[in-house]
Design a protein around this motif. Structure first.
Motif, mmCIF file in Angstrom:
data_model
loop_
_atom_site.group_PDB
_atom_site.id
_atom_site.type_symbol
_atom_site.label_atom_id
_atom_site.label_comp_id
_atom_site.label_asym_id
_atom_site.label_seq_id
_atom_site.Cartn_x
_atom_site.Cartn_y
_atom_site.Cartn_z
ATOM 1 N N THR A 52 0.532 -1.121 0.071
ATOM 2 C CA THR A 52 0.190 -0.056 0.045
ATOM 3 C C THR A 52 0.981 1.198 0.096
ATOM 4 O O THR A 52 2.027 1.090 0.493
ATOM 5 C CB THR A 52 -0.956 -0.101 1.263
ATOM 6 N N GLY A 53 0.265 2.416 -0.350
ATOM 7 C CA GLY A 53 0.878 3.715 -0.580
ATOM 8 C C GLY A 53 -0.060 4.509 -0.656
ATOM 9 O O GLY A 53 -1.053 4.550 -1.028
ATOM 10 N N CYS A 54 0.371 5.929 -0.346
ATOM 11 C CA CYS A 54 -0.304 7.029 -0.413
ATOM 12 C C CYS A 54 0.498 8.278 -1.079
ATOM 13 O O CYS A 54 1.559 8.429 -0.855
ATOM 14 C CB CYS A 54 -1.012 7.475 1.069
ATOM 15 N N ILE A 55 -0.332 8.941 -1.853
ATOM 16 C CA ILE A 55 0.228 10.413 -2.184
ATOM 17 C C ILE A 55 -0.252 11.186 -1.378
ATOM 18 O O ILE A 55 -1.635 11.503 -1.539
ATOM 19 C CB ILE A 55 0.184 10.479 -3.678
ATOM 20 N N LEU A 56 0.351 12.108 -0.929
ATOM 21 C CA LEU A 56 -0.269 13.168 0.211
ATOM 22 C C LEU A 56 0.132 14.662 -0.299
ATOM 23 O O LEU A 56 1.438 14.802 -0.864
ATOM 24 C CB LEU A 56 0.178 13.201 1.558
ATOM 25 N N VAL A 57 -0.851 15.277 -0.728
ATOM 26 C CA VAL A 57 -0.548 16.826 -1.516
ATOM 27 C C VAL A 57 -1.309 17.803 -0.487
ATOM 28 O O VAL A 57 -2.464 17.428 -0.179
ATOM 29 C CB VAL A 57 -1.164 16.928 -2.855
ATOM 30 N N VAL A 58 -0.493 18.714 -0.184
ATOM 31 C CA VAL A 58 -1.210 19.598 0.929
ATOM 32 C C VAL A 58 -1.511 20.804 -0.077
ATOM 33 O O VAL A 58 -0.953 21.286 -1.071
ATOM 34 C CB VAL A 58 0.086 20.271 1.700
ATOM 35 N N ASN A 59 -2.877 21.001 0.320
ATOM 36 C CA ASN A 59 -3.437 21.955 -0.675
ATOM 37 C C ASN A 59 -3.828 23.350 0.386
ATOM 38 O O ASN A 59 -4.497 24.090 -0.341
ATOM 39 C CB ASN A 59 -4.802 21.528 -1.318
ATOM 40 N N THR A 60 -3.647 23.428 1.508
ATOM 41 C CA THR A 60 -3.816 24.604 2.247
ATOM 42 C C THR A 60 -2.773 24.767 3.236
ATOM 43 O O THR A 60 -2.048 23.855 3.499
ATOM 44 C CB THR A 60 -5.111 24.295 3.136
ATOM 45 N N TYR A 61 -2.702 25.730 3.634
ATOM 46 C CA TYR A 61 -1.531 26.054 4.757
ATOM 47 C C TYR A 61 -2.201 27.129 5.767
ATOM 48 O O TYR A 61 -2.457 28.351 5.451
ATOM 49 C CB TYR A 61 -0.388 26.867 4.068
ATOM 50 N N GLU A 62 -2.529 26.455 7.085
ATOM 51 C CA GLU A 62 -2.967 27.522 7.825
ATOM 52 C C GLU A 62 -2.152 27.383 9.140
ATOM 53 O O GLU A 62 -2.420 26.492 10.023
ATOM 54 C CB GLU A 62 -4.336 27.052 8.348
ATOM 55 N N PRO A 63 -1.180 28.357 9.345
ATOM 56 C CA PRO A 63 -0.326 28.241 10.467
ATOM 57 C C PRO A 63 -1.215 28.590 11.922
ATOM 58 O O PRO A 63 -2.104 29.382 11.769
ATOM 59 C CB PRO A 63 0.420 29.460 10.451
ATOM 60 N N PRO A 64 -1.153 27.494 12.800
ATOM 61 C CA PRO A 64 -1.920 27.759 13.925
ATOM 62 C C PRO A 64 -2.171 29.270 14.629
ATOM 63 O O PRO A 64 -3.157 29.434 14.746
ATOM 64 C CB PRO A 64 -1.303 26.864 15.086
ATOM 65 N N GLU A 65 -0.954 29.729 14.574
ATOM 66 C CA GLU A 65 -0.906 31.282 15.066
ATOM 67 C C GLU A 65 -1.972 32.128 14.277
ATOM 68 O O GLU A 65 -2.502 32.856 14.846
ATOM 69 C CB GLU A 65 0.341 31.721 14.834
ATOM 70 N N GLU A 66 -2.014 31.966 13.168
ATOM 71 C CA GLU A 66 -2.853 32.790 12.154
ATOM 72 C C GLU A 66 -4.409 32.313 12.419
ATOM 73 O O GLU A 66 -5.204 33.152 12.314
ATOM 74 C CB GLU A 66 -2.572 32.782 10.597
ATOM 75 N N VAL A 67 -4.476 30.987 12.380
ATOM 76 C CA VAL A 67 -5.932 30.404 12.576
ATOM 77 C C VAL A 67 -6.406 31.048 14.039
ATOM 78 O O VAL A 67 -7.443 31.444 14.149
ATOM 79 C CB VAL A 67 -5.919 28.903 12.520
ATOM 80 N N GLU A 68 -5.620 30.848 15.014
ATOM 81 C CA GLU A 68 -5.950 31.616 16.371
ATOM 82 C C GLU A 68 -6.467 33.136 16.177
ATOM 83 O O GLU A 68 -7.418 33.331 16.845
ATOM 84 C CB GLU A 68 -4.801 31.496 17.194
#
Length: 87
Positions: free
Chosen positions: A33-49
């Protein structure tokens, strides 16, 4: 949101849970098994807070989609090349 903010300051780059099911089933069935992970968002926790509404907002949907497709194609070509070389 609370769980997300607990990651603040942990120096993590991603969290993921869907692949765990694939790896579990692959192990159970004795399959590779294998997975391809692609990050499509970037939310630094400091900014989300500061502004919780930014979670999962993409800056440019079309550009992100194109880049995700390109990243997946590159990974699939690399896997194919490696598997072909092994035979």
């Amino acid at each position: 949101m609370e769980e997300f903010l607990k990651l603040k300051g942990k120096d993590l780059t991603t969290s993921e849970m869907e692949c765990a099911a694939l790896y579990f089933l692959g192990n159970l069935r004795k399959l590779k098994t294998g997975c391809i992970l692609v990050v499509n968002t970037y939310e630094p926790p400091e900014e989300v807070e500061k502004d919780p509404s930014i979670v999962y907002q993409l800056s440019d949907q079309k550009l992100v989609s194109e880049r995700m497709d390109l990243a997946i194609k590159i990974v699939l070509e690399a896997i194919y090349t490696l598997e072909t070389a092994r035979k």
